[in-house]
Design an enzyme around this catalytic site. Structure first.
Site, PDB file in Angstrom:
ATOM      1  N   HIS A 196      42.255 -67.177  -0.088  1.00 62.87           N
ATOM      2  CA  HIS A 196      42.477 -67.104  -1.612  1.00 62.87           C
ATOM      3  C   HIS A 196      43.610 -68.065  -1.886  1.00 62.87           C
ATOM      4  O   HIS A 196      43.539 -68.692  -2.844  1.00 62.87           O
ATOM      5  CB  HIS A 196      42.938 -65.957  -1.883  1.00 62.87           C
ATOM      6  CG  HIS A 196      41.513 -64.820  -1.910  1.00 62.87           C
ATOM      7  ND1 HIS A 196      40.337 -65.105  -2.409  1.00 62.87           N
ATOM      8  CD2 HIS A 196      41.714 -63.583  -1.590  1.00 62.87           C
ATOM      9  CE1 HIS A 196      39.758 -64.072  -2.388  1.00 62.87           C
ATOM     10  NE2 HIS A 196      40.101 -63.193  -1.680  1.00 62.87           N
TER      11      HIS A 196
ATOM     12  N   ASP B  40      35.383 -59.450  -4.319  1.00 59.49           N
ATOM     13  CA  ASP B  40      35.392 -60.950  -4.751  1.00 59.49           C
ATOM     14  C   ASP B  40      34.189 -61.514  -5.222  1.00 59.49           C
ATOM     15  O   ASP B  40      33.927 -62.358  -6.284  1.00 59.49           O
ATOM     16  CB  ASP B  40      35.910 -62.037  -3.806  1.00 59.49           C
ATOM     17  CG  ASP B  40      37.384 -61.408  -3.001  1.00 59.49           C
ATOM     18  OD1 ASP B  40      38.192 -60.862  -3.725  1.00 59.49           O
ATOM     19  OD2 ASP B  40      37.678 -61.663  -1.770  1.00 59.49           O
TER      20      ASP B  40
ATOM     21  N   HIS C 164      42.002 -63.827   5.144  1.00 59.99           N
ATOM     22  CA  HIS C 164      41.204 -63.697   3.999  1.00 59.99           C
ATOM     23  C   HIS C 164      42.224 -63.873   2.746  1.00 59.99           C
ATOM     24  O   HIS C 164      41.937 -64.771   1.930  1.00 59.99           O
ATOM     25  CB  HIS C 164      40.606 -62.309   3.843  1.00 59.99           C
ATOM     26  CG  HIS C 164      39.966 -61.910   2.649  1.00 59.99           C
ATOM     27  ND1 HIS C 164      38.628 -61.829   2.492  1.00 59.99           N
ATOM     28  CD2 HIS C 164      40.468 -61.949   1.405  1.00 59.99           C
ATOM     29  CE1 HIS C 164      38.285 -61.729   1.362  1.00 59.99           C
ATOM     30  NE2 HIS C 164      39.298 -61.491   0.752  1.00 59.99           N
ATOM     31  N   GLU C 165      43.414 -63.466   2.657  1.00 64.31           N
ATOM     32  CA  GLU C 165      44.236 -63.454   1.742  1.00 64.31           C
ATOM     33  C   GLU C 165      44.764 -64.965   1.710  1.00 64.31           C
ATOM     34  O   GLU C 165      44.985 -65.453   0.409  1.00 64.31           O
ATOM     35  CB  GLU C 165      45.299 -62.327   1.834  1.00 64.31           C
ATOM     36  CG  GLU C 165      44.841 -61.038   1.402  1.00 64.31           C
ATOM     37  CD  GLU C 165      44.167 -60.769   0.279  1.00 64.31           C
ATOM     38  OE1 GLU C 165      44.339 -61.378  -0.731  1.00 64.31           O
ATOM     39  OE2 GLU C 165      43.332 -59.696   0.384  1.00 64.31           O
TER      40      GLU C 165
END
Ligand code: ZN
Length: 376
Positions: A192, A264, A188-189
């Site tokens: 980004h 988000d 996930h990170e």
């Protein structure tokens, strides 16, 4: 003695010792708009405010008493306070810019013992949006961290750890994530971070972390090269793409989506709404503002009825346009992650091991140079 009579007393004393400055901090505590209270119980405050207004009117021009007040909420002040002859000049004190932060750090560092390597320019650069109080707090945190390790001086690492703590809340070492959760957070990170890397109008990635902090399970920190006060249309679009990157990465890797992206999505929706309703950036809906600002929502007053100044049909168009904008950004972010899926895998594995990657590590991994071989 009641508060109203204390106000009277204060002004009497000031007149006796003039020339004199009276400074009232957090004036909104007594200066809120009258009649806004829920039920009774505000009599004391209203009497205080009335007394203050009476005293300020009673100034004779030959007197040399100056009254200055400070507030973070000028929008809730009673209009009577701001009339000519009372507080008739307003000076806006913004959050400090990089130079201001540097100067504030200089002041707060004076009574602290610091290491030679402590670079105040770098700290000033890394703390956009910090107020003077935040910076003082940051250095106190750093001092505590140094003391906890038995050090007598504050080092750069202490300030860095304190910055993370102040920005994102304390590390939650006790709440261990299970391995699967950790893996999902890693992808996930990195999702980004990769979308940020390949968008033209975003800030550079400064740090990626999968250590849970505060309520966040992980975070990707982008820092602007300089302070910013305006956002362009392309910057907002890119920011929505970056926000979508986390969820898309989860979906591409695990063919499932988790609740981890809820914040988000909320932020992306807010940006899209601003883009269309406040900044007039949508071609379809044009350069007008939809909905009234809600600067006056407080206490018992309800202005929400007035906030919608467009038809049901327009409301539907706004919803469709928000949806369209997010869909377009989603598709572009997805393409970036499909094109760079090998990097997504590689960097996610790396961060699973190290838990934190800084901007340099991230760049090195992207350009194919492993950080180990670089440090040799
Ligand atoms: Zn996220």
């Amino acid at each position: 003695m009641g508060w109203a009579s204390r106000v009277r007393d204060l002004f009497q004393q000031a007149k006796k010792v003039q020339p004199c400055i009276i400074f009232l901090d957090e004036i909104d505590a007594v200066g809120r708009q009258r009649g806004a209270g829920v039920g009774g119980g505000h009599d004391e405050r209203e009497q205080t405010l009335n007394q203050l207004l009476v005293e300020m009117d009673g100034f004779d021009p030959k007197q040399t008493v100056i009254v200055i007040a400070a507030s973070n909420r000028p929008d809730v002040l009673d209009p009577a306070l701001l009339r000519p002859g009372r507080f008739d000049r307003q000076v806006v004190v913004d959050k400090p810019d990089i130079k201001g932060r540097r100067a504030i750090l200089d002041i707060h560092i004076q009574e602290k013992k610091i290491d030679k390597d402590l670079d105040l320019d770098v700290i000033a650069k890394r703390t956009p949006g910090f107020t003077g109080a935040d910076l003082a707090n940051l250095l106190n945190e750093a001092a505590l961290m140094a003391a906890r390790q038995g050090k007598k001086i504050i080092q750069m690492t202490d300030v860095e750890a304190a910055t993370d703590r102040v920005i994102a809340g304390p590390e939650r070492k006790s709440k261990a994530m299970n391995e699967k959760e950790k893996e999902i957070v890693a992808y996930h990170e990195v999702g980004h971070a990769l979308v940020a890397k390949f968008c033209q109008n975003t800030d550079p990635v400064h740090k990626i972390s999968i250590l849970p902090r505060g309520r966040a399970l992980g975070y990707t920190l982008q820092l602007p090269q300089q302070d910013k006060y305006l956002m362009s249309r392309a910057e907002i679009e890119d920011q929505i793409k970056v926000l979508m990157g986390g969820r898309i990465a989860e979906d591409l890797k695990f063919q499932m989506i988790t609740s981890g992206a809820s914040n988000d999505i909320e932020r992306a929706t807010e940006l899209a709404r601003g883009y269309i309703c406040n900044y007039g950036m949508s071609e379809r809906l044009g350069a007008r503002k939809y909905g009234k600002s809600q600067g006056y929502v407080f206490m018992a007053k309800d202005y929400s009825d007035h906030s919608k100044d467009y038809s049901e049909g327009t409301a539907r168009e706004i919803d469709e346009e928000i949806r369209r904008l997010i869909d377009v950004c989603y598709a572009e972010a997805k393409q970036i992650l499909i094109d760079n899926f090998d990097k997504l895998e590689e960097i996610s594995k790396e961060i699973l091991e190290k838990e934190v990657l800084d901007g340099k590590d991230f760049e090195a991994l992207l350009s194919g140079v492993s950080s180990e071989s670089e440090s040799v």
